[in-house]
Design an enzyme around this catalytic site. Structure first.
Site, PDB file in Angstrom:
ATOM      1  N   ALA A  19       0.799  -1.229   0.000  1.00 22.91           N
ATOM      2  CA  ALA A  19       0.000   0.000   0.000  1.00 22.91           C
ATOM      3  C   ALA A  19       0.827   1.273   0.000  1.00 22.91           C
ATOM      4  CB  ALA A  19      -0.927  -0.004   1.217  1.00 22.91           C
ATOM      5  N   TYR A 175       6.263 -15.341 -12.710  1.00 23.90           N
ATOM      6  CA  TYR A 175       5.216 -14.343 -12.454  1.00 23.90           C
ATOM      7  C   TYR A 175       3.848 -14.877 -12.873  1.00 23.90           C
ATOM      8  CZ  TYR A 175       2.606  -9.972 -12.613  1.00 23.90           C
ATOM      9  OH  TYR A 175       1.671  -8.991 -12.408  1.00 23.90           O
TER      10      TYR A 175
END
Length: 291
Positions: A19, A175
């Protein structure tokens, strides 16, 4: 996404991983502006402090913005974060599993997990399960996990030794595999929580210009990234789908869905397989020690 489209969140608590920048920061800011007390999770204390200040400035002096600094690639840190949350909060209404990396060179954590697998999949799996008591204490909790369209080329290798082999490693497949795992995890979680008041959904945010790469990322990957930058969207736009799932009233009916652009999207056959989802759950439980 306009804040007018989001429900009021006064009295609710939201935890957002990753965040301190990008779509995670935008998500935390907008949830705070709707009245939620937000818990920011990031690795860098300085970036976390700046993020806290920016959110406080945007949401107003009354906004409750908490900071937790942890490297979530390590399961011991995930446990500590969950323990602190349970000590400090009585409920968790929104959990946004946003933290993620696009791996550079092959790296094993000191706990023996490939870095992108540990960060992008094992951490959300472990954190969500450890926080279930707080999620259950909320009236209607939402779990939102950020995946990617890259999951289409993903394939879960069940053998951890093979997954941890430098000879088999590719930054792209590492990924993509972790993003496939995000969807399978979400679908199995939604199935297991079907009779509860908790919903679980995942999303592709679009190609967002955000801090996804690590400093040790290869020159080839950095070149590809810079070539794609003109096509990328801003974090404010990229956060729209996350915010929709976290706080839009109409998203309350969704469960176990993969969302793109605030619409249910088609995912790969592997990502849609209940057998694959159940198998991944078993693998994740074995590797984290958390059922």
């Amino acid at each position: 996404m306009s804040s007018d489209s989001l429900r009021p969140l006064a009295g609710q608590t939201a935890l957002i991983t990753g965040a301190t920048s990008g779509i995670g920061l935008v998500t935390a800011r907008e949830l705070a502006r709707q009245g939620a007390q937000v818990v920011l999770v990031g690795r860098d204390p300085d970036k976390a402090a700046r993020a806290q200040q920016a959110i406080q400035a945007a949401a107003g002096p009354e906004a409750a913005v908490h900071v937790k600094c942890f490297d979530l690639s390590l399961l011991r840190n995930v446990h500590t974060l969950a323990e602190q949350m349970q000590q400090e909060f009585s409920q968790l209404d929104i959990l946004v599993n946003n933290a993620g990396i696009m791996p550079g060179r092959f790296t094993l954590t000191d706990e023996g997990h490939e870095l992108s697998w540990a960060t992008n999949h094992l951490a959300p799996y472990a954190l969500t399960n450890l926080l279930l008591p707080l999620l259950e204490a909320a009236a209607r909790a939402r779990v939102v996990t950020v995946s990617s369209v890259a999951h289409w080329v993903g394939e879960i290798e069940p053998d951890q030794q093979v997954r941890n082999s430098p000879e088999k490693y590719s930054w792209l497949t590492a990924y993509a595999d972790s993003k496939l795992a995000n969807i399978l995890f979400t679908k199995e979680l939604a199935h297991r929580l079907d009779l509860t008041s908790i919903t679980a959904n995942c999303l592709h945010p679009g190609m967002v210009d955000t801090a996804l790469m690590r400093p040790d990322t290869s020159a080839v990957m950095k070149t590809l990234w810079w070539m794609a930058k003109p096509l990328m969207i801003a974090p404010e736009k990229g956060a729209e789908t996350t915010l929709y799932l976290a706080a839009a009233p109409e998203a309350a009916r969704l469960n176990g869905q993969y969302i793109t652009g605030r619409r249910v999207a088609r995912c790969s056959d592997r990502a849609s397989s209940p057998t694959e989802a159940s198998r991944l759950w078993r693998i994740s439980a074995e590797e984290t020690g958390i059922e």
